[in-house]
Write an enzyme that holds these catalytic residues in place. Sequence first.
Site, PDB file in Angstrom:
ATOM      1  N   ASP A 124      15.001 -42.415  65.111  1.00 38.80           N
ATOM      2  CA  ASP A 124      14.341 -41.968  64.062  1.00 38.80           C
ATOM      3  C   ASP A 124      15.023 -42.245  62.715  1.00 38.80           C
ATOM      4  OD1 ASP A 124      11.098 -40.366  64.380  1.00 38.80           O
ATOM      5  OD2 ASP A 124      12.153 -40.573  62.269  1.00 38.80           O
ATOM      6  N   ASN A 132       7.506 -47.364  68.404  1.00 35.59           N
ATOM      7  CA  ASN A 132       6.402 -46.426  68.236  1.00 35.59           C
ATOM      8  C   ASN A 132       6.460 -45.948  66.846  1.00 35.59           C
ATOM      9  OD1 ASN A 132       4.462 -44.079  68.952  1.00 35.59           O
ATOM     10  ND2 ASN A 132       6.491 -43.043  68.521  1.00 35.59           N
ATOM     11  N   TYR A 189      -2.608 -49.958  56.541  1.00 32.57           N
ATOM     12  CA  TYR A 189      -2.507 -49.645  57.845  1.00 32.57           C
ATOM     13  C   TYR A 189      -3.120 -50.636  59.064  1.00 32.57           C
ATOM     14  CZ  TYR A 189      -2.031 -45.854  61.766  1.00 32.57           C
ATOM     15  OH  TYR A 189      -1.687 -45.605  62.937  1.00 32.57           O
ATOM     16  N   LYS A 246      -1.451 -52.663  61.968  1.00 33.14           N
ATOM     17  CA  LYS A 246      -1.760 -52.338  63.675  1.00 33.14           C
ATOM     18  C   LYS A 246      -2.423 -53.568  63.998  1.00 33.14           C
ATOM     19  CE  LYS A 246       0.138 -48.174  63.777  1.00 33.14           C
ATOM     20  NZ  LYS A 246       1.202 -48.127  64.721  1.00 33.14           N
ATOM     21  N   THR A 278      -0.767 -34.819  65.731  1.00 27.91           N
ATOM     22  CA  THR A 278       0.334 -35.071  65.260  1.00 27.91           C
ATOM     23  C   THR A 278       0.610 -34.904  63.656  1.00 27.91           C
ATOM     24  OG1 THR A 278       0.682 -37.453  64.686  1.00 27.91           O
ATOM     25  CG2 THR A 278       0.979 -36.807  66.949  1.00 27.91           C
TER      26      THR A 278
HETATM   27  P1  NAI Z   1       4.615 -38.715  63.427  1.00 27.90           P
HETATM   28  O1  NAI Z   1       4.474 -38.882  61.872  1.00 27.90           O
HETATM   29  O2  NAI Z   1       4.584 -37.456  64.271  1.00 27.90           O
HETATM   30  O3  NAI Z   1       5.683 -39.446  63.843  1.00 27.90           O
HETATM   31  C1  NAI Z   1       6.116 -41.009  63.354  1.00 27.90           C
HETATM   32  C2  NAI Z   1       7.761 -40.969  63.386  1.00 27.90           C
HETATM   33  O4  NAI Z   1       8.165 -42.244  63.017  1.00 27.90           O
HETATM   34  C3  NAI Z   1       8.320 -39.823  62.589  1.00 27.90           C
HETATM   35  O5  NAI Z   1       9.166 -38.999  63.261  1.00 27.90           O
HETATM   36  C4  NAI Z   1       8.824 -40.724  61.535  1.00 27.90           C
HETATM   37  O6  NAI Z   1       9.937 -40.219  60.758  1.00 27.90           O
HETATM   38  C5  NAI Z   1       9.303 -42.058  62.365  1.00 27.90           C
HETATM   39  N1  NAI Z   1       9.518 -43.075  61.256  1.00 27.90           N
HETATM   40  C6  NAI Z   1       8.551 -43.271  60.265  1.00 27.90           C
HETATM   41  N2  NAI Z   1       9.281 -44.432  59.535  1.00 27.90           N
HETATM   42  C7  NAI Z   1      10.250 -44.626  60.096  1.00 27.90           C
HETATM   43  C8  NAI Z   1      11.139 -45.785  59.848  1.00 27.90           C
HETATM   44  N3  NAI Z   1      11.312 -46.541  58.792  1.00 27.90           N
HETATM   45  N4  NAI Z   1      12.378 -45.696  60.802  1.00 27.90           N
HETATM   46  C9  NAI Z   1      12.382 -44.858  61.884  1.00 27.90           C
HETATM   47  N5  NAI Z   1      11.472 -44.059  61.973  1.00 27.90           N
HETATM   48  C10 NAI Z   1      10.476 -43.903  61.439  1.00 27.90           C
HETATM   49  O7  NAI Z   1       3.369 -39.570  63.894  1.00 27.90           O
HETATM   50  P2  NAI Z   1       2.860 -39.909  65.328  1.00 27.90           P
HETATM   51  O8  NAI Z   1       1.279 -39.769  65.363  1.00 27.90           O
HETATM   52  O9  NAI Z   1       3.523 -39.360  66.647  1.00 27.90           O
HETATM   53  O10 NAI Z   1       2.900 -41.552  65.137  1.00 27.90           O
HETATM   54  C11 NAI Z   1       3.656 -42.286  66.209  1.00 27.90           C
HETATM   55  C12 NAI Z   1       2.786 -43.836  66.218  1.00 27.90           C
HETATM   56  O11 NAI Z   1       1.515 -43.736  66.755  1.00 27.90           O
HETATM   57  C13 NAI Z   1       2.859 -44.342  64.927  1.00 27.90           C
HETATM   58  O12 NAI Z   1       3.119 -45.732  65.004  1.00 27.90           O
HETATM   59  C14 NAI Z   1       1.379 -44.241  64.536  1.00 27.90           C
HETATM   60  O13 NAI Z   1       1.151 -45.271  63.661  1.00 27.90           O
HETATM   61  C15 NAI Z   1       0.594 -44.354  65.962  1.00 27.90           C
HETATM   62  N6  NAI Z   1      -0.729 -43.757  66.002  1.00 27.90           N
HETATM   63  C16 NAI Z   1      -0.794 -42.511  65.767  1.00 27.90           C
HETATM   64  C17 NAI Z   1      -2.202 -41.885  65.960  1.00 27.90           C
HETATM   65  C18 NAI Z   1      -2.515 -40.396  65.656  1.00 27.90           C
HETATM   66  O14 NAI Z   1      -3.803 -40.282  65.664  1.00 27.90           O
HETATM   67  N7  NAI Z   1      -1.531 -39.324  65.491  1.00 27.90           N
HETATM   68  C19 NAI Z   1      -3.378 -42.737  65.999  1.00 27.90           C
HETATM   69  C20 NAI Z   1      -2.984 -44.122  66.335  1.00 27.90           C
HETATM   70  C21 NAI Z   1      -1.922 -44.609  66.224  1.00 27.90           C
END
Ligand code: NAI
Length: 252
Positions: free
Chosen positions: A36, A89, A155, A159, A190
């Site tokens: 991360d 992810n 977004y 996706k 989240t």
């Molecule tokens: P989150 O915000 O809790 O986690 C995302 C993580 O990605 C964070 O730890 C952040 O520091 C890291 N990150 C962001 N940009 C980065 C970069 N350039 N390099 C390395 N790390 C980076 O969000 P969540 O919900 O756990 O998201 C995980 C995945 O799930 C994402 O791809 C999101 O688009 C997808 N998603 C989430 C949904 C939701 O409702 N929470 C629904 C559908 C998809």
Amino acid sequence: MLLNNKVAVITGGASGIGRATALKYTNEGAKVVVADYNEEGANETVELIRSFGGEAVTYKVDVSKFGEVKALVDFAVDTYKTIDIMFNNAGISRANLINELNEELYHQTLGVNQHGVAYGIAAASNKMIGLGVKGVIINTASVYGIMASRGFFPYHVSKGAVVMMTKSAALDLAPYGIRVIGVAPGFVSTPLIKGIREVEQHKNYHMRKEFITPEEIADTVCILAMKEANVVNGSVVMLDDGLTSFKGHLSK
Ligand code: NAI
């Protein structure tokens, strides 16, 4: 244990779905590189894992940079001698209407959500082929890669690309026995969804009228990585509690 001695790289492992998956994988016997750009959060994930005797290390990466993603995969192999699972992810979500397109935000979103996944697939598959590993690559798409919601143009674009990259890469990598799968979560509790307007209402888009938990996504991402899921390849699996299967009814 479901993933005994498997080596996995998980991007976005500092928070939400990535953290829950790192905990699940290590609980099932895998060794995990928690990657991360939020180093502090990644360290917290690793501490949680070590508290129950799991095996994990942190790696700081910006997934929007190909060189850094290649170095991440090299680090995983240097540390644990192989790579069996790559979970692409990491992601960001910002509101932006197409008619008010912010160039910086657009490129930033595509950089992380789209190019970050492409770089992850490329770096991991190249390494797996070199090592002769018939691995699994799992990409986090979204229901927003399948259907549109007003005001999230960058977004959606990013996706949607993850959906097609999953199919295209699966075809290219099938000769090597490498599977590529997408997962498309609904609304997961989240930090990512905190900024959505009237976010509490969004749980009503699901059959259960509850938010999905990151742990529920992690459970499925674990099953998909197992050899028992071998026929799942090139597909994007909806992890949305029915969101895309019925007409949402926010009022109820
Ligand atoms: P989150 O915000 O809790 O986690 C995302 C993580 O990605 C964070 O730890 C952040 O520091 C890291 N990150 C962001 N940009 C980065 C970069 N350039 N390099 C390395 N790390 C980076 O969000 P969540 O919900 O756990 O998201 C995980 C995945 O799930 C994402 O791809 C999101 O688009 C997808 N998603 C989430 C949904 C939701 O409702 N929470 C629904 C559908 C998809």
